[in-house]
Write a protein that holds these residues in place. Structure first.
Motif, mmCIF file in Angstrom:
data_model
loop_
_atom_site.group_PDB
_atom_site.id
_atom_site.type_symbol
_atom_site.label_atom_id
_atom_site.label_comp_id
_atom_site.label_asym_id
_atom_site.label_seq_id
_atom_site.Cartn_x
_atom_site.Cartn_y
_atom_site.Cartn_z
ATOM 1 N N UNK A 1 0.903 -1.016 -0.041
ATOM 2 C CA UNK A 1 0.010 0.020 -0.126
ATOM 3 C C UNK A 1 0.820 1.256 -0.084
ATOM 4 N N UNK A 2 0.610 2.109 -1.104
ATOM 5 C CA UNK A 2 1.507 3.347 -1.270
ATOM 6 C C UNK A 2 0.349 4.464 -0.960
ATOM 7 N N UNK A 3 0.675 5.225 -0.132
ATOM 8 C CA UNK A 3 -0.117 6.554 0.189
ATOM 9 C C UNK A 3 -0.292 7.414 -1.160
ATOM 10 N N UNK A 4 0.999 7.470 -1.768
ATOM 11 C CA UNK A 4 1.026 8.194 -2.985
ATOM 12 C C UNK A 4 0.144 7.719 -4.111
ATOM 13 N N UNK A 5 -0.439 6.390 -3.997
ATOM 14 C CA UNK A 5 -1.269 5.879 -5.027
ATOM 15 C C UNK A 5 -2.391 5.004 -4.124
ATOM 16 N N UNK A 6 -3.502 6.022 -3.640
ATOM 17 C CA UNK A 6 -4.313 5.224 -2.742
ATOM 18 C C UNK A 6 -4.883 4.156 -3.705
ATOM 19 N N UNK A 7 -5.493 3.037 -2.820
ATOM 20 C CA UNK A 7 -6.094 1.985 -3.486
ATOM 21 C C UNK A 7 -5.511 0.629 -2.790
#
Length: 798
Positions: free
Chosen positions: A7-13
């Motif tokens: 999970x990358x907060x810069x690419x939510x989802x």
């Protein structure tokens, strides 16, 4: 191995593929603590979770990880706490009369209410210690009863803060009533004195701040060690980077992304965006959240003027009187909060890092501001937007009654207190592992029970497996365990399936809850298979135990284990500076005592004589010379001899005379319940003359169980004695009652006035006939009394 996604907060989802900038290597910067107070469970949640991910990257996926942590030792909270404490210390040295001291407390009391609990003054304009309770209940009764300030929704941080302030006021009110202003009023005096005298504090000597931060940093590092968190590869501190910070800010100014206003430097969000950059990548919806913006600027910076836009944030703050300061091109000042991470992370990791992490509460404005100022520093208009962080990881909050645990809300339990009461390091880590790292968690009794059950199942499996292997090693073969060497595929298949499922779980953004369930299921399946089958391949059971040992080691659940975690069960190693012979001396002494006590029985048994003569020193030497530091392995030769002697005593006891039998049973009980138990060894007796299994269990647990068993036995004996005495008392009362002839039993009853020749009542006191129903009951009682009286007479009791 499956492709890692996270999970990358810069690419939510959904989780995205993890591709570091350099194959096989990971650069990682984590926001460390602001060291102005002791660390709490919320910090433990963040740093233990990060440690788990770091360990998985290093020891499961085999990445070379460079892990950098900062220490924030310049901050508004630090300044306020250190300065206020200095002012309070000075105030306590002043000479006040009792009336003057009370007036000081009342002034602080009113000022605290005005700033932190304004509804109090609406309820009572002339607030004092006497009318405070009524004003408090009128103004904040709903909040104290579990409601909200607005009357809608569920309580959150706002209500937690109100309760914190009311708690301070409650203590202060009682202190003023009793005349004990110190320490009762200290919490309300701290902000009051600061409002009066903050500008008088000489901050050219910064030791008042550094003494606090160094002490809190030391405690924080001790906490990490207690939680089995690996130390950072690099630690950076703001106080060591001030010149570099000023240079970093200067470059941002020169590039047109920051401006000076009255000695402070602010980041120009408008200019940044006009240049084609994106602001608030992580939390675009919070971009105009004034409350979060003010929180990000700090309590000492809310009134700084000169901003071109409300969202612009300080890179460098002009120091006011009472604040620490450093030289800069814009005059004496200090770094803003966000800029420190940009400078220190970039200095160590360069213009781009793979991972940046921290608590989810830092996403905006702290991390968004970090990104903006760093990208402004490194950006090249010809190349487009700069990527400073490839993957942003945000750990979920730990909540207490709906509010995040935080120092500012004072709704926290320190790590030290938690480890001294509710938790140990493994228990806490297990709880955290059972929740996803990026989800919030509220620790509940059910969660702790679930974690304890998981650990107990795994521990018992390790213990049993090691005892089976120990027996196999000390006998003629595995067959003696009812576990044959026949090939079987069920357990092997289950193990391979579990490995595949754990790999899939960890590859799916470090899904530790799923991995924990897979391990638990494998152990339960193995236990059930062993129970239902006489022929089990012990090698397969060992392989399962060793694989689980590897995974729990990777997760950091075993503080004594070291990579590559290829042992079996929880590690039990002696310290490097302890000689193995010294370490096993208690076990050897116990064996020698058992030998002597058995020899004193003078039993006619060649097997017992052989065991008494047996010297396991050569077995111990072989283990020690192999380099083993495992106290279980080192002590097993001595334990095995003592256990075998006891087994032989149990085999021959039935053929002995009563006196010898009694002595043997007493000795075998002592060996099991005291000699072995006190060393942390449990002898698991089995039927049909099977040898006892040697199981290593913490001595404290065994002793507690022994004492609990003894207490239960004593309680049972006590209840038995009480029941005996009660029976004797009842028998005595029955005998006394039986002495009365049935003809006399109703004569003393004042309800009646006439009786027949058998002594049965015929008339009531008022002369009326005894009701038929009562006559019937009286006759039954008369018959019982006659029988009891005649029985007692027949036994000579009259």
């Amino acid at each position: 191995m499956a492709s890692l996604k996270l999970h990358n907060s810069l690419q939510p989802g959904v989780p995205v593929p993890f591709v570091p900038k350099e194959d096989g290597k990971v650069s990682w910067y984590v926001c460390g603590p602001t060291v102005y107070d002791k660390s709490h469970l919320g910090h433990a949640r963040n740093y233990v979770t990060s440690d788990v991910i770091r360990r998985i990257l290093m020891h499961y996926f085999n990445f070379d990880v460079k892990y950098v942590m900062n220490i924030t030792d310049i901050d508004d909270k630090i300044i306020i706490k250190a300065r206020r404490q200095r002012l309070l210390d000075v105030e306590k040295k002043k000479q006040y009369s009792a009336d003057e001291l009370k007036q000081l407390g009342l002034s602080a009391f009113t000022a605290y209410a005005e700033k932190s609990l304004p509804l109090l003054l609406e309820a009572e304009a002339n607030l004092n210690e006497s009318n405070y309770p009524a004003a408090r209940d009128a103004a904040y009764g709903k909040v104290l009863a579990g409601g909200t300030l607005t009357g809608e929704g569920k309580p959150s941080d706002a209500e937690a803060k109100v309760k914190m302030h009311i708690g301070n006021m409650n203590v202060a009110a009682e202190a003023i009533k009793s005349g004990q202003i110190h320490p009762g009023c200290d919490e309300i005096l701290l902000p009051y004195l600061d409002s009066l005298y903050k500008e008088t504090v000489d901050t050219s000597d910064q030791t008042m701040f550094t003494d606090l931060t160094k002490a809190m940093e030391d405690l924080f590092m001790q906490d990490l060690d207690s939680l089995n968190v690996l130390p950072p590869d690099v630690i950076t501190r703001v106080t060591e980077y001030v010149p570099q910070i000023a240079d970093f800010v200067q470059r941002i100014v020169e590039k047109g992304f920051a401006y000076e206003a009255d000695g402070s430097i602010y980041f120009d969000i408008t200019a940044f965006e006009k240049a084609g950059n994106t602001y608030a990548r992580l939390r675009p919806d919070s971009k105009n959240d004034k409350a979060l913006q003010e929180e990000g600027e700090g309590a000492l910076s809310t009134n700084l003027g000169g901003k071109r836009s409300p969202g612009d944030f300080a890179l460098w703050k002009k120091s006011k009187p009472g604040e620490p300061f450093w030289p800069s091109p814009w005059g004496e000042g200090r770094p803003g909060w966000h800029i420190e991470c940009s400078v220190m992370a970039s200095d160590i990791l360069g213009s781009q890092m793979d991972i940046h992490s921290g608590g989810v509460d830092l996403a905006f404005p702290h991390h968004d501001n970090e990104l903006a100022q760093s990208e402004a520093y490194f950006c090249d208009a010809a190349k487009g937007e700069h990527t400073w962080v490839r993957y942003f990881l945000h750990t979920g909050h730990l909540h207490i009654a709906g509010s995040k645990m935080s120092k500012s809300l004072k709704n926290f339990q320190t790590i030290q207190d938690a480890l001294a009461t509710t938790f140990n390091a493994r228990r806490m880590r297990t709880v955290f592992l059972m929740g996803k790292w990026n989800d919030g968690v509220e620790i509940s009794p059910d969660m702790i029970t679930q974690a304890d059950s998981w650990e107990s199942t795994i521990t018992n499996f390790f213990t049993n497996t090691k005892s089976w292997l120990a027996e196999a090693d000390g006998s003629t073969g595995v067959q003696n365990l009812s576990l044959s060497g026949k090939s079987g595929s069920l357990l092997a298949t289950e193990l391979e399936q579990a490995k595949s499922e754990v790999e899939a779980a960890l590859s799916n953004s470090f899904d530790t809850p799923r991995a924990m369930l897979v391990m638990l299921k494998l152990v339960n399946t193995t236990n059930a298979h062993i129970k239902d089958n006489k022929d089990v391949n012990l090698a397969e059971v060992e392989a399962i135990a060793r694989w689980i040992t590897n995974i729990v080691g990777i997760f950091g659940l075993d503080a004594n284990a070291k990579p590559p975690y290829n042992g079996l069960g929880w590690a039990s190693v002696i310290a490097d500076n302890v000689d193995p012979k010294t370490a096993v001396e208690p076990y050897k002494s116990m064996m020698d005592k058992v030998k002597a006590d058995v020899k004193a029985l003078s039993l006619d048994s060649e097997t017992i004589s052989s065991l008494i003569a047996k010297d396991p020193t050569s077995d111990f030497d072989a283990i020690a010379q192999s380099g083993s530091k495992d106290i279980e392995q080192l002590s097993l030769p001595y334990l095995r001899v003592a256990a075998q002697l006891r087994d032989e005593l149990r085999r021959v006891v039935s053929t002995q005379t009563p006196d010898v039998k009694k002595a043997i049973l007493s000795l075998t009980d002592r060996i099991r319940d005291h000699d072995f138990t006190n060393l942390g060894v449990y002898l698991d007796d089995r039927p049909d003359n099977q040898p006892s299994l040697v199981k290593f269990i913490p001595a404290a647990e065994l002793i507690a169980a022994r004492e609990e068993k003894a207490a239960a036995a004593a309680d049972k004996a006590k209840k038995k004695e009480e029941a005996r005495l009660a029976r004797e008392k009842a028998d005595q009362e029955a005998r006394e009652k039986a002495k009365t002839p049935p003809e006399e039993m109703f004569k003393t009853d004042e309800r009646y006035s006439a009786w027949d020749e058998q002594g049965l009542p015929t008339k009531m006191k008022d002369g009326s006939d005894v009701p038929k129903s009562q006559q019937k009951q009286n006759k039954k009682n008369w018959d019982r009394q006659k029988k009891a009286h005649d029985d007692l007479k027949a036994k000579g009791g009259l």
